[in-house]
Every structure is written in structure tokens, then in C-alpha cells.
Design an enzyme around this catalytic site. Structure first.
Site, mmCIF file in Angstrom:
data_model
loop_
_atom_site.group_PDB
_atom_site.id
_atom_site.type_symbol
_atom_site.label_atom_id
_atom_site.label_comp_id
_atom_site.label_asym_id
_atom_site.label_seq_id
_atom_site.Cartn_x
_atom_site.Cartn_y
_atom_site.Cartn_z
ATOM 1 C CE LYS A 246 -6.019 -33.723 1.476
ATOM 2 N NZ LYS A 246 -4.917 -33.267 1.116
ATOM 3 C CG ASP A 251 -4.982 -29.907 -2.634
ATOM 4 O OD1 ASP A 251 -5.892 -28.402 -2.766
ATOM 5 O OD2 ASP A 251 -4.039 -30.540 -1.355
ATOM 6 C CE LYS A 258 -2.023 -28.759 -4.074
ATOM 7 N NZ LYS A 258 -0.656 -29.052 -3.226
ATOM 8 C CG ASP A 270 -5.440 -34.316 -1.771
ATOM 9 O OD1 ASP A 270 -4.551 -35.106 -1.150
ATOM 10 O OD2 ASP A 270 -5.623 -33.064 -1.037
ATOM 11 C CG ASP A 329 -2.150 -26.102 -1.834
ATOM 12 O OD1 ASP A 329 -2.554 -27.172 -1.526
ATOM 13 O OD2 ASP A 329 -0.957 -26.507 -2.231
ATOM 14 C CD GLU A 331 -6.159 -29.583 0.535
ATOM 15 O OE1 GLU A 331 -5.458 -28.505 0.692
ATOM 16 O OE2 GLU A 331 -6.076 -31.201 0.115
ATOM 17 N NE ARG A 333 -2.920 -28.128 7.637
ATOM 18 C CZ ARG A 333 -1.556 -28.328 7.177
ATOM 19 N NH1 ARG A 333 -0.718 -27.231 8.227
ATOM 20 N NH2 ARG A 333 -0.549 -28.892 6.342
HETATM 21 N N1 BES Z 1 -2.722 -32.870 -1.176
HETATM 22 C C1 BES Z 1 -1.250 -31.451 -0.676
HETATM 23 C C2 BES Z 1 -0.387 -32.507 0.095
HETATM 24 C C3 BES Z 1 0.063 -33.716 -1.415
HETATM 25 C C4 BES Z 1 1.781 -33.630 -1.789
HETATM 26 C C5 BES Z 1 -0.499 -34.565 -1.658
HETATM 27 C C6 BES Z 1 1.828 -34.214 -2.673
HETATM 28 C C7 BES Z 1 0.073 -36.264 -2.674
HETATM 29 C C8 BES Z 1 2.015 -35.422 -3.055
HETATM 30 C C9 BES Z 1 -1.520 -31.043 0.273
HETATM 31 O O1 BES Z 1 -2.969 -30.514 0.375
HETATM 32 C C10 BES Z 1 -1.158 -29.798 0.678
HETATM 33 O O2 BES Z 1 -0.957 -29.065 -0.636
HETATM 34 N N2 BES Z 1 -0.509 -29.846 1.275
HETATM 35 C C11 BES Z 1 0.658 -28.921 1.631
HETATM 36 C C12 BES Z 1 0.557 -27.658 2.455
HETATM 37 C C13 BES Z 1 1.047 -26.618 2.829
HETATM 38 C C14 BES Z 1 0.536 -25.798 2.198
HETATM 39 C C15 BES Z 1 1.178 -25.947 4.313
HETATM 40 C C16 BES Z 1 2.110 -28.319 1.275
HETATM 41 O O3 BES Z 1 2.392 -29.778 1.534
HETATM 42 O O4 BES Z 1 2.743 -27.849 0.746
HETATM 43 ZN ZN ZN Z 2 -4.520 -31.960 -0.441
HETATM 44 MN MN MN Z 3 -3.384 -29.164 -1.268
#
Ligand code: BES
Ligand code: ZN
Ligand code: MN
Length: 479
Positions: A246, A251, A258, A270, A329, A331, A333
Site C-alpha cells: 500500500k 492519508d 481524519k 501510510d 478513509d 482508501e 483497499r
Molecule cells: N491508513 C488508515 C489505517 C491506519 C490506522 C494506519 C492507524 C495506521 C495507523 C486507513 O486508510 C484507514 O483510514 N482505515 C479506516 C478504515 C475505515 C474507514 C473502514 C480505519 O481503520 O478507521
Molecule cells: Zn490509509
Molecule cells: Mn484511510
């Protein structure tokens, strides 16, 4: 970079760390009788595992190595002990240190040297007064009758690749855009001897990588799709092993923004999956492992700008499946799905993706390990878990039951990019599973990839998570 070298004699006048057992006689290391008595007293009466003798012109550190219940626990204890020793070494402004393997404990000594070298990593690029902050330690040498030059060369490669990965993660997006990330890969390819091809936005459009393009729509910087390939003549595998990373260089959460400070501050990390893929292929090429590997990295930043993708959008992905987008968020996937679908054309033996994919993975196991799931056979999974233990990048395998498929169903598209309130790491994995037709593992490294406080030799910031694990796994698999 700290270099580790081999030495063939013990020099009783240089700074040394002696790895030994309680029963050692401590005779060969230039210590006086009084010092030896002192050491013995500390070890036996006070049960100390680590003793520091500060002589006039040098320091001698005695490190007692104790076998734990399992080899991998012993190795990790030694990496951690090295991190404690590192603090004293740099406090003493020591530049050069010899590790003496008194017990012919090859694996333990290599682990200690690894812990020491990884503890010595710093990211000082943006400091004006670098010299002032730089750790004193420059070189580590190893005296051991049971360690070969080849093993030391390999350790250097592993440490270097881990540090390269860390630096890529530590670089902020105002330097490391998607374009810059692909340039860094090209640089690594030149350095280690592997091929790198980069698709630009026009090519990505022509290929209809809808997920990558959708995430990129809020950004003014173009996306990239990097392909790295190491294909030695003596490769043991007929079909390639593919690593997918990834590469979200930042992000923000997109329009599903966020909050800062608590969750956006570290989002330059990220692209840690992408960095781990680049670092691993670099190490494999440098060590000339007989394995055909391909790295795929879809890269973009995720921003809420102009024409950003929004909840409700329906996106047609590279393989033709459609996604109802419900959270900008989620993104990771979206871009990984295109890369995983693209990987099908290689008919790979195995695909492993690495991604800082979900906060749910961090909630589940913290920073202690990698959340893993997938469709690879049990032998492969067990090999991965064993490598994970040995390098102490442990895998926690999640269930991958059909139940979770239900949670990403959409009424109007083939799936949605959002699961329910629970099992977020798994539903993200289930989303990815819709894009594969080969044996596959998904590693969610959101926890261990980036630390806000140091954990021994895993320093604060980018840790290089995944590099040592994949190197060890691919080395063993092609033995
Ligand atoms: N990059 C984040 C996940 C992340 C969280 C990485 C903490 C490193 C530390 C990812 O893109 C994300 O925002 N995931 C969301 C998904 C949700 C919206 C379904 C999440 O985990 O909140
Ligand atoms: Zn992310
Ligand atoms: Mn995200």
C-alpha cells in the site's frame, strides 16, 4: 548506516561487548583480576546480566546470554539487550565496538549485532546541526569462530534494507509524493540490480485502474504504479512470488477527513507497506537470493481536494467489479484491489500484500505484531509464522470465515468499501479477497509499522516492519 565487519583476532585494547555465560572465566579480554572478581560478583551475587567495566581508554561490556524456552525468544532478548547496550555506548561517545562471541552462539551473536545496528538508526535529514545529534557509533565488528563472512554480509544487507524502509516511511509527503516514491524505487533498483518500471497517470488511466484513480481524484499530485522485478537465472520458483504494498503517501481520510492531532499526525506512514516491499526486494537482490520476486506498488496521496471521490460514488475497478464507496478513509483497499487484480496476469505462486490498512488491526493486537489472513496453504502459513517468530515480527492470524463476506455487500454495486462496526481488519481483508485468483496472504501492518514511542531496537517512527520477515521467509522457502 552502521557497518558490521568480521574480525579474526580479539583485541584486548578496544571497546568490546563479550557475549558469554555465567561460567565464563573472562580471561581473554584485557581485564584485571580485580575487574574479573567484580564481574563475577555482579553476575553471581547480584544476578546481573549486563556489566560495564569502564577502563581508562576503553569500555568492556559483559553480556550474559541465557537460553529462553524457545530459540526465537532468546534471539529477541539479545536484540533487546543490544538496544540497552546501545544507550550506554552512545552515552560514552564510543565509535567502534567489537562483539565477542565467547560461546560459539552464532545465531545469538548475529541477533545481538542486528539489535545494536538497528538501534543506531537515526533520521537526521532535516536537522540543521546533524553532527551534533548523530550517534557516536560508526562500526561494529564481530569476533566469532562460528559466524561466516557470508552471514555477516547478509546481516548488513538486512540492516541496510530495514533502514531504507524506515527512512522512506519517515519522509514526509512534502518530499515523498507518489512520483518521488517511484523515483526512490528506481534508485533502489539501480543500487541492488533489479528492474523497475513506473506507470504514470496516463498509463494508469489507459489500464482503467479505477480504484487508484478514484482515490487520487482529490489530489493535485498524480498517482504512480511501480513494478519492481528481480529475476535471477537460478530462481527456484517457476512462477513469481509477488509482494504488493500500500503506497498511500499521505492519508488525510479524504472527504471523510481524519481528525488531527490524534489520527492524522502519523499518516505519512501510510506507505509503509510500499516501503517494506521496496526494502525487501532490495535486500533479496543484494543478497542474490535465488527467488523470482515482483513488487507492485500503487501510490497516491488521499486528499479531500477538488474532485475528490465521495460517499455514494460507484467505482469500476481494474477487474471490472464495482464498488459503492461509503467512506473516503477506506482508501487503502481501493488501490490495493487494483494491484491485486493486476497481479493475476503473472499467474503467481503466492502473493503477499502489506498495508497499513486498518485502525481495527491496531485495536486488535496493538503494535506487537502483524494481523494476517489469507488463502495460502497451511505449509506456507506455518513457514510465515515461523519466520515471523524468528525475526520477531510475529503474525496473528485472523479467522477468514464466510460470515464476513456478508458485511461488505452492497445493494447497488458488487461490494462496498466499508464493513460493519466490528471485525474491521477482517472485512478489509475480505474486500481484497474479491480481487485474487491465487494463493494469497494479507498483512495488516498498521500497528507495528510506525511507533510513537520507541520499543527497544524498533525505534520511534518508521520501524521497517515486514522487511526482515519477508527476507527470512523467502530465504528459507528457496533453500
Ligand atoms: N491508513 C488508515 C489505517 C491506519 C490506522 C494506519 C492507524 C495506521 C495507523 C486507513 O486508510 C484507514 O483510514 N482505515 C479506516 C478504515 C475505515 C474507514 C473502514 C480505519 O481503520 O478507521
Ligand atoms: Zn490509509
Ligand atoms: Mn484511510
Amino acid at each position: 548506516m552502521t557497518t558490521i565487519s568480521q574480525k579474526t583476532t580479539i583485541n584486548a585494547t578496544e571497546n568490546s561487548i563479550v557475549l558469554c555465560s555465567k561460567n565464563s572465566n573472562f580471561k581473554n579480554y584485557g581485564l584485571s583480576k580485580a575487574e574479573i572478581d567484580y564481574i563475577k560478583n555482579e553476575i553471581t551475587k547480584k544476578e546481573k546480566k549486563f556489566v560495564h567495566i569502564n577502563q581508562l581508554n576503553r569500555s568492556v561490556f559483559i553480556q550474559i546470554t541465557e537460553a529462553k524456552k524457545e530459540l526465537y525468544l532468546t534471539l529477541e532478548a539479545l536484540r533487546k539487550a543490544a538496544s540497552t547496550a546501545h544507550a550506554l555506548i552512545v552515552a560514552d561517545k564510543i565509535e567502534q565496538i567489537a562483539i565477542v562471541d565467547e560461546e560459539n552462539n552464532a545465531a545469538g551473536t548475529l541477533a545481538f549485532a542486528e539489535g545494536l545496528a538497528l538501534s543506531n538508526y537515526q533520521f537526521l535529514k532535516y536537522k540543521k546541526d546533524k553532527k551534533k545529534e548523530q550517534y557516536s557509533l560508526k562500526t561494529i565488528s564481530i569476533y566469532s569462530k562460528s559466524i561466516s563472512k557470508t552471514e555477516i554480509d547478509e546481516l548488513n544487507v538486512i540492516v541496510e534494507a530495514t533502514c531504507i524502509c524506515r527512512t522512506l516511511v519517515n519522509e514526509p509527503v512534502n518530499f515523498l509524493t507518489a512520483t518521488q516514491l517511484s523515483k526512490e524505487f528506481q534508485q533502489l533498483g539501480k543500487g541492488a540490480g533489479f528492474r523497475v518500471e513506473v506507470f504514470d497517470k496516463a498509463k494508469i488511466k489507459a489500464l482503467k485502474m479505477g480504484g487508484l484513480l478514484a482515490v487520487n481524484r482529490g489530489s493535485i499530485d498524480p498517482p504512480t504504479f511501480s513494478i519492481m522485478e528481480y529475476k535471477p537465472k537460478n530462481a527456484k520458483n517457476k512462477q513469481p512470488i509477488i509482494l504488493v504494498g500500500k503506497g498511500v503517501v499521505y492519508d488525510t481520510g479524504g472527504v471523510s477527513l481524519k481528525p488531527t492531532p490524534n489520527s492524522m499526525d502519523m499518516m505519512k506512514c501510510d506507505m509503509a507497506g510500499a516501503a517494506a516491499v521496496g526494502g525487501t526486494i532490495y535486500a533479496i537482490a543484494k543478497a542474490k537470493l535465488p527467488v523470482h520476486v515482483i513488487g507492485l506498488v500503487p501510490a497516491t496521496d488521499n486528499r479531500p481536494g477538488g474532485n475528490a471521490y465521495v460517499p455514494g460514488d460507484i467505482i469500476t475497478m481494474y477487474n471490472g467489479l464495482t464498488v459503492e464507496m461509503l467512506n473516503a478513509d477506506a482508501e487503502g483497499r481501493m488501490i490495493l484491489a487494483d494491484a491485486l487484480a493486476y497481479a493475476q496476469k503473472y499467474k503467481p505462486e503466492l502473493v503477499i500484500d502489506l498495508a497499513t490498512l486498518t485502525g481495527a488491526a491496531v485495536a486488535a493486537i496493538g503494535t506487537s505484531g502483524i494481523v494476517a489472513m489469507g488463502t495460502a496453504d497451511d505449509t506456507t502459513k506455518n513457514q510465515l509464522k515461523e519466520s515471523g517468530n524468528l525475526v520477531y515480527e510475529r503474525l496473528a492470524e485472523m479467522p477468514f470465515w464466510d460470515d464476513y463476506d456478508e458485511m461488505i455487500k452492497s445493494d447497488i454495486a458488487d461490494m462496498k468499501n466499508l464493513g460493519g462496526p466490528h471485525a474491521g481488519a477482517i472485512t478489509a481483508g475480505k474486500f481484497l479477497a474479491r480481487y485474487i485468483d491465487y494463493p494469497w496472504m494479507h498483512f495488516d501492518i498498521a500497528g507495528p509499522a510506525f511507533l510513537t514511542t520507541k520499543e527497544a531496537y524498533r525505534v520511534k517512527g518508521g520501524t521497517g516492519a515486514g522487511v526482515r520477515l519477508l527476507f527470512n521467509f523467502l530465504k528459507d522457502r528457496t533453500k
